[in-house]
Motif scaffolding. Sequence first.
Motif, PDB file in Angstrom:
ATOM      1  N   UNK A   1     -77.508  71.432  54.851  1.00 45.15           N
ATOM      2  CA  UNK A   1     -78.088  70.304  55.610  1.00 45.15           C
ATOM      3  C   UNK A   1     -78.133  70.630  57.118  1.00 45.15           C
ATOM      4  N   UNK A   2     -79.283  70.334  57.738  1.00 45.78           N
ATOM      5  CA  UNK A   2     -79.410  70.565  59.180  1.00 45.78           C
ATOM      6  C   UNK A   2     -78.548  69.563  59.935  1.00 45.78           C
ATOM      7  N   UNK A   3     -78.028  70.012  61.062  1.00 48.06           N
ATOM      8  CA  UNK A   3     -77.248  69.095  61.890  1.00 48.06           C
ATOM      9  C   UNK A   3     -77.800  69.161  63.318  1.00 48.06           C
TER      10      UNK A   3
ATOM     11  N   UNK B   1     -77.093  76.253  58.967  1.00 49.18           N
ATOM     12  CA  UNK B   1     -76.213  77.271  58.369  1.00 49.18           C
ATOM     13  C   UNK B   1     -75.389  77.927  59.465  1.00 49.18           C
ATOM     14  N   UNK B   2     -75.568  79.248  59.615  1.00 48.76           N
ATOM     15  CA  UNK B   2     -74.735  79.921  60.614  1.00 48.76           C
ATOM     16  C   UNK B   2     -75.415  79.948  61.991  1.00 48.76           C
ATOM     17  N   UNK B   3     -76.621  79.383  62.063  1.00 50.59           N
ATOM     18  CA  UNK B   3     -77.357  79.398  63.334  1.00 50.59           C
ATOM     19  C   UNK B   3     -76.995  78.201  64.195  1.00 50.59           C
ATOM     20  N   UNK B   4     -76.829  78.410  65.486  1.00 47.72           N
ATOM     21  CA  UNK B   4     -76.721  77.281  66.418  1.00 47.72           C
ATOM     22  C   UNK B   4     -77.803  77.517  67.464  1.00 47.72           C
ATOM     23  N   UNK B   5     -78.803  76.638  67.477  1.00 51.22           N
ATOM     24  CA  UNK B   5     -79.944  76.843  68.377  1.00 51.22           C
ATOM     25  C   UNK B   5     -79.886  75.806  69.493  1.00 51.22           C
ATOM     26  N   UNK B   6     -79.763  76.287  70.720  1.00 53.50           N
ATOM     27  CA  UNK B   6     -79.752  75.388  71.876  1.00 53.50           C
ATOM     28  C   UNK B   6     -81.149  75.319  72.465  1.00 53.50           C
TER      29      UNK B   6
ATOM     30  N   UNK C   1     -89.372  75.496  67.852  1.00 54.20           N
ATOM     31  CA  UNK C   1     -89.869  76.740  67.221  1.00 54.20           C
ATOM     32  C   UNK C   1     -89.085  77.042  65.934  1.00 54.20           C
ATOM     33  N   UNK C   2     -87.789  76.797  65.961  1.00 51.47           N
ATOM     34  CA  UNK C   2     -86.970  77.065  64.773  1.00 51.47           C
ATOM     35  C   UNK C   2     -87.377  76.129  63.633  1.00 51.47           C
ATOM     36  N   UNK C   3     -87.599  74.857  63.976  1.00 52.13           N
ATOM     37  CA  UNK C   3     -88.016  73.899  62.939  1.00 52.13           C
ATOM     38  C   UNK C   3     -89.370  74.303  62.355  1.00 52.13           C
ATOM     39  N   UNK C   4     -90.266  74.770  63.219  1.00 50.25           N
ATOM     40  CA  UNK C   4     -91.602  75.174  62.733  1.00 50.25           C
ATOM     41  C   UNK C   4     -91.467  76.353  61.766  1.00 50.25           C
ATOM     42  N   UNK C   5     -90.500  77.214  62.050  1.00 48.24           N
ATOM     43  CA  UNK C   5     -90.267  78.379  61.199  1.00 48.24           C
ATOM     44  C   UNK C   5     -89.623  77.961  59.862  1.00 48.24           C
ATOM     45  N   UNK C   6     -88.663  77.024  59.961  1.00 44.71           N
ATOM     46  CA  UNK C   6     -87.965  76.575  58.739  1.00 44.71           C
ATOM     47  C   UNK C   6     -88.855  75.700  57.857  1.00 44.71           C
ATOM     48  N   UNK C   7     -89.714  74.913  58.502  1.00 46.91           N
ATOM     49  CA  UNK C   7     -90.572  73.973  57.753  1.00 46.91           C
ATOM     50  C   UNK C   7     -92.020  74.153  58.189  1.00 46.91           C
ATOM     51  N   UNK C   8     -92.651  75.218  57.727  1.00 44.18           N
ATOM     52  CA  UNK C   8     -93.992  75.537  58.245  1.00 44.18           C
ATOM     53  C   UNK C   8     -95.032  74.452  57.963  1.00 44.18           C
TER      54      UNK C   8
END
Length: 343
Positions: free
Chosen positions: A1-3, A60-65, A72-79
């Motif tokens: 689950x995304x946080x 998961x193990x990523x922390x994106x600030x 950009x990360x969301x676009x990659x995870x949920x194209x």
Amino acid sequence: MLKLIIGNRRFSSWSMRSWVLLRQLGLEFEAEQVPYPRQDWAAAVAAVHPAGTVPVLVADSLAVGDTLAIAETLAELFPDAGVWPADRILRARARSLCAEMHASFGAIRDECPFDVFRSGEPRPLSARGAAQLLRVDAILSAADAQEGFLCGRFCAADAFYIPLALRVLQYGLAVSAGAHAYIERIAALPAVREWIAEAGRERDWPPVAPGGIRPYHRALVCAEDALRLARHWVGCWNARRLESVLDLFSEEAVFLSPKAEILLGRARVEGKAALRAYWTTALEQIGQLEFKLDTADWDAASSTVVVIYEANLAGKRSRAAERWVLDPAGRIRYGEAYYGAAA
Ligand SMILES: N[C@@H](CCC(=O)N[C@@H](CS)C(=O)NCC(=O)O)C(=O)O
């Protein structure tokens, strides 16, 4: 689950951008708040991401600030979620608008700090701020006439401009009818309304519509809140709206005043019913009453507001002050009146 790690909903405009983007696109996530004021706020946020700012997306193990990186990360995870428009030209426009938001409008942001609960009282902007507002106006009023959003359907570009659009309502900034139409539309989005409603619950504040009249029954957090409360109090007295004055006090409130000593033979008045009786008699006897606010200040550590004003009671003008200690719901639980030199 995304946080998503966020700050206070009332003030954290950057948190709001990522939160509204996720929510409005219907992506599943949970929000974890690091609330102000907290002594170890910076350390708590830095433990999640070394930049030490919110929001932070944890996947998961990523922390994106940083909101741009999060988009950009969301676009990659949920194209297929629509973070960016499918159309190449609209996508370029959306990215460009987000980057502009990210890097610009510093004067407006500094002069009008984001505050979900600000009532819309107008604040004049500096020349720099006014010039930036013209650019904001041009961006917002160019929203797609059919779809209603900045780049076709709702996307990251809209999420990025929401806090700026809401500042127009919070600070009564003058914009064109076209920009206003977009702002009203964005303020009515379910995700935006949810953010505002949750901001109200964070400190037991009643929910308010953006730009609506601010309720006074809630905790105060800054000097500007204290000033607004004091203005409200002066306005109620000058209009002789005793019930509105009493509304600011808790049921068990204690009030100390030398005027009560003269009128009742004791300085201390206990409980709202006794206060009502005291002030009703006082108003009948005094005749003329006019207060002029000088200043008000707020001490967060002791939840105390100090109001300095000029009192004209039955034609006798004097410098005066009140000290109010607030309960956690923002009501006055202890008040004290002081009268000084003739004004
Ligand atoms: N460029 C960052 C800005 C984030 C930011 O400044 N967030 C504020 C809260 S709205 C913050 O964490 N401030 C705390 C600090 O700067 O120490 C982004 O896009 O996320």
